[in-house]
Design a protein around this motif. Structure first.
Motif, PDB file in Angstrom:
ATOM      1  N   VAL A 297     -27.671  -7.804  33.845  1.00 25.82           N
ATOM      2  CA  VAL A 297     -26.686  -8.785  34.298  1.00 25.82           C
ATOM      3  C   VAL A 297     -26.806 -10.111  33.546  1.00 25.82           C
ATOM      4  CG1 VAL A 297     -25.980 -10.124  36.332  1.00 25.82           C
ATOM      5  CG2 VAL A 297     -26.486  -7.715  36.553  1.00 25.82           C
ATOM      6  N   ARG A 298     -27.963 -10.360  32.928  1.00 24.02           N
ATOM      7  CA  ARG A 298     -28.173 -11.621  32.218  1.00 24.02           C
ATOM      8  C   ARG A 298     -27.102 -11.819  31.138  1.00 24.02           C
ATOM      9  NH1 ARG A 298     -33.570 -11.453  30.841  1.00 24.02           N
ATOM     10  NH2 ARG A 298     -33.990 -12.435  32.838  1.00 24.02           N
ATOM     11  N   GLY A 299     -26.473 -12.969  31.167  1.00 25.26           N
ATOM     12  CA  GLY A 299     -25.437 -13.298  30.190  1.00 25.26           C
ATOM     13  C   GLY A 299     -24.047 -12.843  30.586  1.00 25.26           C
TER      14      GLY A 299
ATOM     15  N   CYS B  21     -19.436 -13.625  36.518  1.00 24.92           N
ATOM     16  CA  CYS B  21     -19.026 -13.104  37.815  1.00 24.92           C
ATOM     17  C   CYS B  21     -17.706 -12.346  37.648  1.00 24.92           C
ATOM     18  CB  CYS B  21     -18.874 -14.251  38.815  1.00 24.92           C
ATOM     19  SG  CYS B  21     -18.197 -13.773  40.403  1.00 24.92           S
ATOM     20  N   LEU B  22     -17.631 -11.140  38.177  1.00 21.38           N
ATOM     21  CA  LEU B  22     -16.403 -10.343  38.052  1.00 21.38           C
ATOM     22  C   LEU B  22     -15.251 -10.941  38.841  1.00 21.38           C
ATOM     23  CD1 LEU B  22     -17.658  -6.650  38.244  1.00 21.38           C
ATOM     24  CD2 LEU B  22     -17.083  -7.993  36.231  1.00 21.38           C
ATOM     25  N   GLU B  23     -15.540 -11.715  39.877  1.00 22.53           N
ATOM     26  CA  GLU B  23     -14.489 -12.271  40.715  1.00 22.53           C
ATOM     27  C   GLU B  23     -13.922 -13.563  40.137  1.00 22.53           C
ATOM     28  OE1 GLU B  23     -11.898 -12.790  43.977  1.00 22.53           O
ATOM     29  OE2 GLU B  23     -12.941 -11.043  43.233  1.00 22.53           O
ATOM     30  N   CYS B  24     -14.783 -14.502  39.762  1.00 19.41           N
ATOM     31  CA  CYS B  24     -14.280 -15.822  39.343  1.00 19.41           C
ATOM     32  C   CYS B  24     -14.554 -16.143  37.877  1.00 19.41           C
ATOM     33  CB  CYS B  24     -14.853 -16.920  40.243  1.00 19.41           C
ATOM     34  SG  CYS B  24     -16.638 -17.106  40.113  1.00 19.41           S
ATOM     35  N   GLY B  25     -15.408 -15.381  37.213  1.00 18.34           N
ATOM     36  CA  GLY B  25     -15.665 -15.607  35.796  1.00 18.34           C
ATOM     37  C   GLY B  25     -16.686 -16.680  35.497  1.00 18.34           C
ATOM     38  N   THR B  26     -17.423 -17.162  36.511  1.00 19.02           N
ATOM     39  CA  THR B  26     -18.422 -18.195  36.263  1.00 19.02           C
ATOM     40  C   THR B  26     -19.776 -17.563  35.971  1.00 19.02           C
ATOM     41  OG1 THR B  26     -18.975 -18.387  38.609  1.00 19.02           O
ATOM     42  CG2 THR B  26     -17.259 -19.854  37.754  1.00 19.02           C
ATOM     43  N   ALA B  27     -20.629 -18.348  35.362  1.00 24.77           N
ATOM     44  CA  ALA B  27     -21.994 -17.913  35.080  1.00 24.77           C
ATOM     45  C   ALA B  27     -22.932 -18.943  35.698  1.00 24.77           C
ATOM     46  CB  ALA B  27     -22.216 -17.814  33.585  1.00 24.77           C
ATOM     47  N   PRO B  28     -24.124 -18.665  36.017  1.00 24.12           N
ATOM     48  CA  PRO B  28     -24.808 -17.386  35.880  1.00 24.12           C
ATOM     49  C   PRO B  28     -24.444 -16.443  37.016  1.00 24.12           C
ATOM     50  CG  PRO B  28     -26.315 -18.965  36.822  1.00 24.12           C
ATOM     51  CD  PRO B  28     -25.035 -19.711  36.530  1.00 24.12           C
ATOM     52  N   ALA B  29     -24.599 -15.179  36.752  1.00 20.60           N
ATOM     53  CA  ALA B  29     -24.282 -14.163  37.750  1.00 20.60           C
ATOM     54  C   ALA B  29     -25.572 -13.509  38.240  1.00 20.60           C
ATOM     55  CB  ALA B  29     -23.360 -13.113  37.148  1.00 20.60           C
ATOM     56  N   ASP B  30     -25.556 -13.111  39.489  1.00 19.76           N
ATOM     57  CA  ASP B  30     -26.676 -12.394  40.088  1.00 19.76           C
ATOM     58  C   ASP B  30     -26.381 -10.905  40.059  1.00 19.76           C
ATOM     59  OD1 ASP B  30     -27.886 -14.777  40.808  1.00 19.76           O
ATOM     60  OD2 ASP B  30     -27.098 -14.741  42.846  1.00 19.76           O
ATOM     61  N   PRO B  31     -27.418 -10.075  40.001  1.00 18.94           N
ATOM     62  CA  PRO B  31     -27.187  -8.646  40.159  1.00 18.94           C
ATOM     63  C   PRO B  31     -26.911  -8.332  41.627  1.00 18.94           C
ATOM     64  CG  PRO B  31     -29.501  -9.074  39.660  1.00 18.94           C
ATOM     65  CD  PRO B  31     -28.796 -10.381  39.640  1.00 18.94           C
ATOM     66  N   CYS B  32     -25.721  -7.876  41.926  1.00 19.88           N
ATOM     67  CA  CYS B  32     -25.314  -7.557  43.289  1.00 19.88           C
ATOM     68  C   CYS B  32     -25.333  -6.040  43.444  1.00 19.88           C
ATOM     69  CB  CYS B  32     -23.916  -8.112  43.561  1.00 19.88           C
ATOM     70  SG  CYS B  32     -23.316  -7.775  45.203  1.00 19.88           S
TER      71      CYS B  32
ATOM     72  N   VAL C   8     -25.874  -1.950  40.235  1.00 19.14           N
ATOM     73  CA  VAL C   8     -25.549  -3.367  40.403  1.00 19.14           C
ATOM     74  C   VAL C   8     -24.335  -3.752  39.571  1.00 19.14           C
ATOM     75  CG1 VAL C   8     -27.922  -4.060  40.925  1.00 19.14           C
ATOM     76  CG2 VAL C   8     -27.123  -4.095  38.561  1.00 19.14           C
ATOM     77  N   PHE C   9     -23.731  -4.869  39.937  1.00 20.42           N
ATOM     78  CA  PHE C   9     -22.670  -5.481  39.151  1.00 20.42           C
ATOM     79  C   PHE C   9     -22.813  -6.991  39.293  1.00 20.42           C
ATOM     80  CE2 PHE C   9     -21.021  -5.010  43.352  1.00 20.42           C
ATOM     81  CZ  PHE C   9     -20.081  -6.006  43.553  1.00 20.42           C
ATOM     82  N   PRO C  10     -22.290  -7.771  38.346  1.00 21.50           N
ATOM     83  CA  PRO C  10     -22.527  -9.222  38.364  1.00 21.50           C
ATOM     84  C   PRO C  10     -21.562  -9.979  39.275  1.00 21.50           C
ATOM     85  CG  PRO C  10     -21.398  -8.616  36.349  1.00 21.50           C
ATOM     86  CD  PRO C  10     -21.671  -7.342  37.087  1.00 21.50           C
ATOM     87  N   LEU C  11     -22.131 -10.804  40.149  1.00 15.52           N
ATOM     88  CA  LEU C  11     -21.371 -11.729  40.986  1.00 15.52           C
ATOM     89  C   LEU C  11     -22.120 -13.052  41.039  1.00 15.52           C
ATOM     90  CD1 LEU C  11     -20.251  -9.667  44.130  1.00 15.52           C
ATOM     91  CD2 LEU C  11     -18.834 -10.435  42.243  1.00 15.52           C
ATOM     92  N   CYS C  12     -21.380 -14.149  41.135  1.00 13.98           N
ATOM     93  CA  CYS C  12     -22.023 -15.447  41.326  1.00 13.98           C
ATOM     94  C   CYS C  12     -22.579 -15.509  42.742  1.00 13.98           C
ATOM     95  CB  CYS C  12     -21.039 -16.593  41.063  1.00 13.98           C
ATOM     96  SG  CYS C  12     -19.695 -16.686  42.252  1.00 13.98           S
ATOM     97  N   ARG C  13     -23.394 -16.495  43.023  1.00 16.64           N
ATOM     98  CA  ARG C  13     -24.041 -16.594  44.335  1.00 16.64           C
ATOM     99  C   ARG C  13     -23.018 -16.660  45.474  1.00 16.64           C
ATOM    100  NH1 ARG C  13     -27.028 -14.526  46.917  1.00 16.64           N
ATOM    101  NH2 ARG C  13     -28.143 -14.314  44.999  1.00 16.64           N
ATOM    102  N   THR C  14     -21.929 -17.419  45.296  1.00 13.50           N
ATOM    103  CA  THR C  14     -20.921 -17.558  46.345  1.00 13.50           C
ATOM    104  C   THR C  14     -20.267 -16.222  46.658  1.00 13.50           C
ATOM    105  OG1 THR C  14     -20.482 -19.807  45.618  1.00 13.50           O
ATOM    106  CG2 THR C  14     -18.805 -18.761  46.992  1.00 13.50           C
ATOM    107  N   HIS C  15     -19.851 -15.506  45.626  1.00 14.74           N
ATOM    108  CA  HIS C  15     -19.190 -14.220  45.841  1.00 14.74           C
ATOM    109  C   HIS C  15     -20.183 -13.132  46.252  1.00 14.74           C
ATOM    110  CE1 HIS C  15     -15.902 -16.199  43.479  1.00 14.74           C
ATOM    111  NE2 HIS C  15     -15.318 -15.815  44.604  1.00 14.74           N
TER     112      HIS C  15
END
Length: 148
Positions: free
Chosen positions: A48-50, A53-64, A82-89
């Protein structure tokens, strides 16, 4: 009859000091503490590094995790889990208020969705990914149904 001093369980809005003290005491004794996030494997973090977020397009993303680690023990360290999401999403997904099905249906993420379906089953994966309850229908075919 035993008499004890009555205590107020609700705080008056006019007393800010008592309100702060009540909130501190309540937060320390709360039964509904937030669960810690399931740790991702080093391979999943590297995957997931780099990424954004699949929802909003922001970085960094967490492995969800598509499926909670607590529900499946084996295979949850795979990068397809896993897939990448920001902390909020990520928090929204964990609270079942984010429908991730359109995100995982994009090119490049269908393999991850198929991995979850293979490990957890179709209906239960749909329930987890969409945050909705899916009911399996039981159909009774009548003579009119066969004629149609």
């Amino acid at each position: 009859m035993k008499r004890t001093k009555l205590e107020r369980h609700t705080v008056l809005k006019t007393d800010p000091e008592k309100r702060q003290e009540f909130q501190r005491r309540g937060a320390a004794n709360s039964k509904h503490k937030r669960r810690p996030i399931s740790p991702a494997s080093p391979e999943q973090r590297q995957f997931v590094r780099g990424k954004f977020c699949l929802e909003c397009g922001t970085a960094p993303a967490d492995p969800c995790h598509i499926i909670d680690r607590s529900l499946l023990g084996e295979g949850q360290d795979d990068t397809r889990a896993v897939f990448p999401l920001c902390r909020t999403h990520h928090d929204a997904y964990d609270s079942r208020s984010l429908d991730a099905l359109p995100l995982l249906e994009q090119d490049g993420w269908r393999e991850h969705l198929a991995f979850a379906v293979g490990r957890f089953g179709l209906v239960r994966t749909l329930e987890r990914v969409t945050g909705e309850r899916w009911r399996t229908a039981s159909y009774r075919l009548t003579a009119e149904d066969w004629a149609a």
